[in-house]
Structures are given as C-alpha cells and as structure tokens.
Design a protein around this motif. Structure first.
Motif, PDB file in Angstrom:
ATOM      1  N   TRP A 174      -3.218   5.309   5.895  1.00 19.70           N
ATOM      2  CA  TRP A 174      -4.507   5.491   6.572  1.00 19.70           C
ATOM      3  C   TRP A 174      -5.385   6.352   5.674  1.00 19.70           C
ATOM      4  N   GLU A 204     -11.526   6.034  -1.626  1.00 19.88           N
ATOM      5  CA  GLU A 204     -10.985   4.679  -1.705  1.00 19.88           C
ATOM      6  C   GLU A 204      -9.655   4.702  -2.453  1.00 19.88           C
ATOM      7  N   SER A 220      -5.710  -4.317  -4.042  1.00 20.97           N
ATOM      8  CA  SER A 220      -6.751  -4.144  -3.036  1.00 20.97           C
ATOM      9  C   SER A 220      -7.320  -2.738  -3.082  1.00 20.97           C
ATOM     10  N   VAL A 251      -8.481   0.143  -0.390  1.00 23.00           N
ATOM     11  CA  VAL A 251      -8.301   0.517   1.009  1.00 23.00           C
ATOM     12  C   VAL A 251      -9.257   1.666   1.307  1.00 23.00           C
ATOM     13  N   ARG A 252     -10.053   1.486   2.364  1.00 25.43           N
ATOM     14  CA  ARG A 252     -11.111   2.438   2.679  1.00 25.43           C
ATOM     15  C   ARG A 252     -10.875   3.058   4.056  1.00 25.43           C
ATOM     16  N   ASP A 267      -9.338   1.408   7.488  1.00 28.45           N
ATOM     17  CA  ASP A 267      -8.404   0.324   7.194  1.00 28.45           C
ATOM     18  C   ASP A 267      -6.965   0.789   7.407  1.00 28.45           C
ATOM     19  N   GLN A 309      -3.276  -0.101   5.984  1.00 27.81           N
ATOM     20  CA  GLN A 309      -2.534  -0.828   4.952  1.00 27.81           C
ATOM     21  C   GLN A 309      -1.040  -0.742   5.255  1.00 27.81           C
ATOM     22  N   VAL A 313      -3.619  -5.730   4.745  1.00 28.87           N
ATOM     23  CA  VAL A 313      -4.611  -4.712   5.062  1.00 28.87           C
ATOM     24  C   VAL A 313      -5.427  -5.224   6.237  1.00 28.87           C
ATOM     25  N   HIS A 359      -8.788  -4.472   7.947  1.00 33.74           N
ATOM     26  CA  HIS A 359     -10.013  -3.739   7.660  1.00 33.74           C
ATOM     27  C   HIS A 359     -10.722  -3.334   8.948  1.00 33.74           C
ATOM     28  N   GLY A 360     -11.102  -2.056   9.018  1.00 32.40           N
ATOM     29  CA  GLY A 360     -11.897  -1.568  10.137  1.00 32.40           C
ATOM     30  C   GLY A 360     -11.235  -1.754  11.480  1.00 32.40           C
TER      31      GLY A 360
END
Length: 219
Positions: A68, A73, A84, A86-87, A90, A92, A132, A134-135
C-alpha cells in the motif's frame, strides 16, 4: 486486543543508501521468537525510500506480499515479466508461490513511503501471480483467498465511525491520523492485534484517519 506502538517497531534498512524500514514483526537480524506472526500476517513493514533508492533484485517464496503506497510512486519489476508503477490508493499483490524475484525502487523525484504486508498462504508452492488494483474504494474489500484473508481500507473524515470486521484474527494498522478503537487511541504507525474480534468500531479523531484492516480466518 494487543496494541503495538510505532516506537516499538524494529528499525532496519540502510539509511546511508536512502532506505529506512520499520518492522512490526520479527524480521531479519531483529529476531523475536515471541513476535513471529499474528493470524496469517508475517510482516508489516513501513518503508521509506529516498529518490533513486530501492531494493535490488531479491527472491521470495511461499509468501503473499501486499503493498500500500502512502506517498510517492513505487516502481515494481519481477522475474515473471511484470513492471508497473504503484501509486497512493493502489493495492499491489505479489504471490511469490514457488519462487519469484523482484525489484522495488523509487525512480521518482520525491520521497516514497509504503506499507508492505506479508501473509502466509494456506498451501505452499504453486505459480507466482501479480496484480495491481488501481484506486481501490473504501467499500471494496480486497480478497486474498490464498491466505484466507481480506484487506479493508478505511479513509475516515473527522468524527466518522466505521464498523470493524468481525474476525477470528483482526490486524489494524494506522497509516495516518488518529482513531479510537475499543478505548485505545491509535496514531500513525500504531497497530492493534485482535483475537475473535466482534462488534468493534473505529472512530476518527483530529483531522481524520486512514486504516488498513486485515480480516483473517486462519493463523
């Protein structure tokens, strides 16, 4: 409920290389036979990477690794060909299964902070897997059937209450802000380990809070 404070975590990493780590469980040279796991959770590491810093390629096996990102990033590359970014927001997951190698780096221009949690699978072996989401939304739990676990993300505004999942094993990690849980105030980096959790709720204090909660059936 067993509360573990942020300042009780084991300090690790390599500050000279721009890596600072805080470990909630026995990890590497910080061996603690009384703190090896809770439920399926084997590790809950808070990692801080300076721009350009990172973990070179290294192996994992028989572990479910969930990450998390809090800020910055995270660049991920692994031996199965996945790459990838991961932000924040997201989720993962890397299922290391019978064995996988990966690289984790901060290739950005700002500091990176993330929480990484390792869980024990119900069965060893198998083929590595990666994804992943996302959001992820607060109302969408992330299922990890390989470990009989479910991750719940809670982002609370000041004064907001949220029900805490009933579970044989419940692990709560405070990412930011403050919450009141069963009479205990939890602050950033604090965690609660609850056995046979039932009818609990968390209340955000101050400026609100962000929580990660693991609902687990196995231990």
């Amino acid at each position: 409920m067993d509360v573990r404070r942020a300042d009780e975590r084991y300090r690790g990493g390599d500050p000279a290389a721009g890596i600072e780590s805080l470990h909630a469980f026995s990890f590497g040279p910080h061996y603690d036979p009384d703190n090896l796991r809770f439920g399926a959770v084997l590790a809950c590491n808070e990692e801080r990477l300076a721009p350009g810093a990172g973990f070179d390629e290294h192996p994992h096996s028989h572990t479910e690794i969930v990450t998390w990102v809090v800020e910055g990033e995270l660049t991920h590359r692994d031996s199965t060909g996945h790459e990838s970014l991961v932000r924040p927001g997201d989720v993962q997951r890397l299922s290391s299964a019978g064995g996988v190698r990966h690289v984790e780096r901060n290739d950005g221009e700002v500091p990176l902070r993330f929480v990484q949690m390792w869980l024990a699978p119900l069965e060893p072996g198998g083929d590595p897997a990666y994804e992943v989401v996302h959001g992820i939304a607060d109302s969408t739990p992330y299922a990890l059937p390989e470990a009989a676990a479910m991750l719940h993300v809670r982002r609370l505004v000041p004064g907001e209450r949220t029900a805490v999942p009933d579970a044989r094993f419940l692990y709560v990690h405070v990412v930011r802000g403050e919450v009141l849980l069963d009479g205990e105030i939890l602050r950033p980096g604090d965690a609660a380990r609850v056995g046979d959790a039932k009818d609990l709720e968390a209340v955000a204090r101050g400026e609100g809070a962000e929580l990660l909660l693991w609902e687990m059936a196995a231990g």
